[in-house]
Design an enzyme around this catalytic site. Structure first.
Site, PDB file in Angstrom:
ATOM      1  N   THR A   7       0.840  -1.203   0.000  1.00  0.00           N
ATOM      2  CA  THR A   7       0.000   0.000   0.000  1.00  0.00           C
ATOM      3  C   THR A   7       0.869   1.244   0.000  1.00  0.00           C
ATOM      4  O   THR A   7       1.996   1.211   0.493  1.00  0.00           O
ATOM      5  CB  THR A   7      -0.917   0.025   1.241  1.00  0.00           C
ATOM      6  N   LYS A  12      -2.952   3.273   6.555  1.00  0.00           N
ATOM      7  CA  LYS A  12      -3.210   1.828   6.563  1.00  0.00           C
ATOM      8  C   LYS A  12      -2.024   1.103   7.201  1.00  0.00           C
ATOM      9  O   LYS A  12      -2.211   0.198   8.017  1.00  0.00           O
ATOM     10  CB  LYS A  12      -3.405   1.297   5.141  1.00  0.00           C
ATOM     11  N   ASP A  66      -7.860  -3.271   0.023  1.00  0.00           N
ATOM     12  CA  ASP A  66      -8.716  -2.307  -0.661  1.00  0.00           C
ATOM     13  C   ASP A  66      -9.933  -2.096   0.215  1.00  0.00           C
ATOM     14  O   ASP A  66     -10.568  -3.050   0.671  1.00  0.00           O
ATOM     15  CB  ASP A  66      -9.128  -2.759  -2.057  1.00  0.00           C
ATOM     16  N   SER A  67     -10.226  -0.841   0.472  1.00  0.00           N
ATOM     17  CA  SER A  67     -11.257  -0.549   1.464  1.00  0.00           C
ATOM     18  C   SER A  67     -12.002   0.712   1.080  1.00  0.00           C
ATOM     19  O   SER A  67     -11.579   1.458   0.190  1.00  0.00           O
ATOM     20  CB  SER A  67     -10.613  -0.403   2.845  1.00  0.00           C
ATOM     21  N   PHE A 149      -8.302   8.651  10.094  1.00  0.00           N
ATOM     22  CA  PHE A 149      -8.031   9.215   8.768  1.00  0.00           C
ATOM     23  C   PHE A 149      -9.283   9.036   7.913  1.00  0.00           C
ATOM     24  O   PHE A 149     -10.296   8.487   8.372  1.00  0.00           O
ATOM     25  CB  PHE A 149      -6.807   8.531   8.130  1.00  0.00           C
ATOM     26  N   TYR A 151     -12.627   8.904   6.147  1.00  0.00           N
ATOM     27  CA  TYR A 151     -13.993   9.294   6.518  1.00  0.00           C
ATOM     28  C   TYR A 151     -14.278   9.095   8.010  1.00  0.00           C
ATOM     29  O   TYR A 151     -15.433   9.175   8.420  1.00  0.00           O
ATOM     30  CB  TYR A 151     -14.992   8.484   5.678  1.00  0.00           C
ATOM     31  N   ASP A 152     -13.250   8.848   8.814  1.00  0.00           N
ATOM     32  CA  ASP A 152     -13.465   8.589  10.250  1.00  0.00           C
ATOM     33  C   ASP A 152     -14.269   9.681  10.971  1.00  0.00           C
ATOM     34  O   ASP A 152     -15.048   9.363  11.872  1.00  0.00           O
ATOM     35  CB  ASP A 152     -12.129   8.357  10.970  1.00  0.00           C
ATOM     36  N   HIS A 177     -13.584  -2.521  10.243  1.00  0.00           N
ATOM     37  CA  HIS A 177     -13.532  -3.424   9.089  1.00  0.00           C
ATOM     38  C   HIS A 177     -12.136  -4.011   8.917  1.00  0.00           C
ATOM     39  O   HIS A 177     -11.961  -5.190   8.664  1.00  0.00           O
ATOM     40  CB  HIS A 177     -13.960  -2.642   7.842  1.00  0.00           C
ATOM     41  N   ARG A 178     -11.111  -3.151   9.085  1.00  0.00           N
ATOM     42  CA  ARG A 178      -9.726  -3.596   8.865  1.00  0.00           C
ATOM     43  C   ARG A 178      -9.299  -4.564   9.967  1.00  0.00           C
ATOM     44  O   ARG A 178      -8.695  -5.597   9.695  1.00  0.00           O
ATOM     45  CB  ARG A 178      -8.802  -2.372   8.810  1.00  0.00           C
TER      46      ARG A 178
HETATM   47  P1  ITT Z   1      -3.505   2.018  -1.521  1.00  0.00           P
HETATM   48  O1  ITT Z   1      -4.346   1.690  -2.733  1.00  0.00           O
HETATM   49  O2  ITT Z   1      -2.093   2.369  -1.852  1.00  0.00           O
HETATM   50  O3  ITT Z   1      -3.593   0.967  -0.452  1.00  0.00           O
HETATM   51  P2  ITT Z   1      -5.544   4.057  -1.072  1.00  0.00           P
HETATM   52  O4  ITT Z   1      -5.757   5.080   0.018  1.00  0.00           O
HETATM   53  O5  ITT Z   1      -5.642   4.560  -2.501  1.00  0.00           O
HETATM   54  O6  ITT Z   1      -4.106   3.375  -0.829  1.00  0.00           O
HETATM   55  P3  ITT Z   1      -7.964   2.478  -1.336  1.00  0.00           P
HETATM   56  O7  ITT Z   1      -8.086   2.591  -2.814  1.00  0.00           O
HETATM   57  O8  ITT Z   1      -8.269   1.158  -0.688  1.00  0.00           O
HETATM   58  O9  ITT Z   1      -6.514   2.854  -0.820  1.00  0.00           O
HETATM   59  O10 ITT Z   1      -8.915   3.606  -0.707  1.00  0.00           O
HETATM   60  C1  ITT Z   1      -9.240   3.562   0.628  1.00  0.00           C
HETATM   61  C2  ITT Z   1      -9.959   4.851   1.011  1.00  0.00           C
HETATM   62  O11 ITT Z   1     -11.142   4.525   1.762  1.00  0.00           O
HETATM   63  C3  ITT Z   1      -9.083   5.660   1.958  1.00  0.00           C
HETATM   64  O12 ITT Z   1      -8.268   6.561   1.247  1.00  0.00           O
HETATM   65  C4  ITT Z   1     -10.122   6.341   2.836  1.00  0.00           C
HETATM   66  O13 ITT Z   1     -10.638   7.476   2.190  1.00  0.00           O
HETATM   67  C5  ITT Z   1     -11.227   5.295   2.914  1.00  0.00           C
HETATM   68  N1  ITT Z   1     -11.018   4.412   4.089  1.00  0.00           N
HETATM   69  C6  ITT Z   1     -10.611   3.108   4.099  1.00  0.00           C
HETATM   70  N2  ITT Z   1     -10.474   2.653   5.358  1.00  0.00           N
HETATM   71  C7  ITT Z   1     -10.805   3.681   6.164  1.00  0.00           C
HETATM   72  C8  ITT Z   1     -10.842   3.847   7.565  1.00  0.00           C
HETATM   73  O14 ITT Z   1     -10.484   2.868   8.396  1.00  0.00           O
HETATM   74  N3  ITT Z   1     -11.215   5.030   8.040  1.00  0.00           N
HETATM   75  C9  ITT Z   1     -11.568   6.037   7.218  1.00  0.00           C
HETATM   76  N4  ITT Z   1     -11.544   5.987   5.897  1.00  0.00           N
HETATM   77  C10 ITT Z   1     -11.157   4.805   5.358  1.00  0.00           C
END
Ligand code: ITT
Length: 193
Positions: A7, A12, A66-67, A149, A151-152, A177-178
């Site tokens: 990532t 994350k 992916d989240s 971070f 949308y927390d 979720h994570r």
């Molecule tokens: P990588 O692909 O490099 O891992 P990314 O930030 O682009 O980084 P994603 O495409 O999975 O990753 O997007 C995840 C987004 O979802 C992240 O940037 C947040 O905006 C949101 N998100 C995921 N988990 C979260 C959490 O625990 N709390 C708040 N927002 C979250």
């Protein structure tokens, strides 16, 4: 066991380290690698894409996450577009503002929502394990809290009166979720061949 965190999102990486608490040695991606494509329509497809992309560059198994946040009243948005909801390269503030406006423009002060997390562990050209998890709750039309971070500041899990951004890291991981996905992944590591 040593795992490369596939990532580019530092938040994350921090959360994985907190959740795993030293049970697994986490190492970052080598610097200078290109950003993996993310063209899937589901969290799982995107996690698979990222894991296999980065696994081609390193020896150790890699773990991709992916989240994102799903709001059914907004047609499932931000969904797989969570990181770039307000546009490519958008920061958390811009994404949160867009979500607040989307809710308000539909006359919603709050709406049901969930955070989803897909994790894929891959080595070389092979997927070794996949898990998916989610936490149900609500999003609101005004932010609260300074922690976490993404949308927390807008999300409260079911059964909690506070936003993720109002919780300590340890409290967030009781619900998140994570954290749920990581616990399931750890439980399934013995299945790996
Ligand atoms: P990588 O692909 O490099 O891992 P990314 O930030 O682009 O980084 P994603 O495409 O999975 O990753 O997007 C995840 C987004 O979802 C992240 O940037 C947040 O905006 C949101 N998100 C995921 N988990 C979260 C959490 O625990 N709390 C708040 N927002 C979250």
């Amino acid at each position: 066991m040593r795992i490369v965190m596939a990532t580019q999102n530092r938040n994350k990486v921090r959360e994985f380290a907190e959740i795993l608490g030293g049970r697994v040695e986490l190492v970052p991606l080598p610097s200078g690698l290109p950003k993996a494509p993310e063209t899937g329509e589901t969290f799982l497809e995107n996690a698979r894409q990222k894991a296999l992309f980065y696994a081609a560059y390193v020896e150790d198994p890699v773990l991709a996450d992916d989240s994102g946040l799903v709001v059914p009243a907004l047609g499932g948005e931000p969904g797989v577009h969570s990181a770039r909801y307000a546009g490519e390269g958008a920061d958390d503030g811009a994404n949160n503002d867009k979500l607040v406006h989307a809710l308000r423009s539909r006359g919603l002060r709050q709406a049901e929502a969930w955070f989803a997390c897909a994790l894929v562990l891959a080595r070389k050209d092979r997927v070794m394990l996949e898990v998916e998890s989610r936490v149900d709750g609500f999003v609101y039309d005004e932010p609260r809290g300074e922690h976490g971070f993404g949308y927390d500041p807008l999300f409260s899990p079911q059964g909690a009166l506070r936003r993720f951004a109002e919780m300590s890291a340890a409290e967030k991981h009781q619900f998140s979720h994570r954290a749920r996905a990581v616990r399931e992944l750890l439980a399934r590591i013995p299945e790996m061949t």
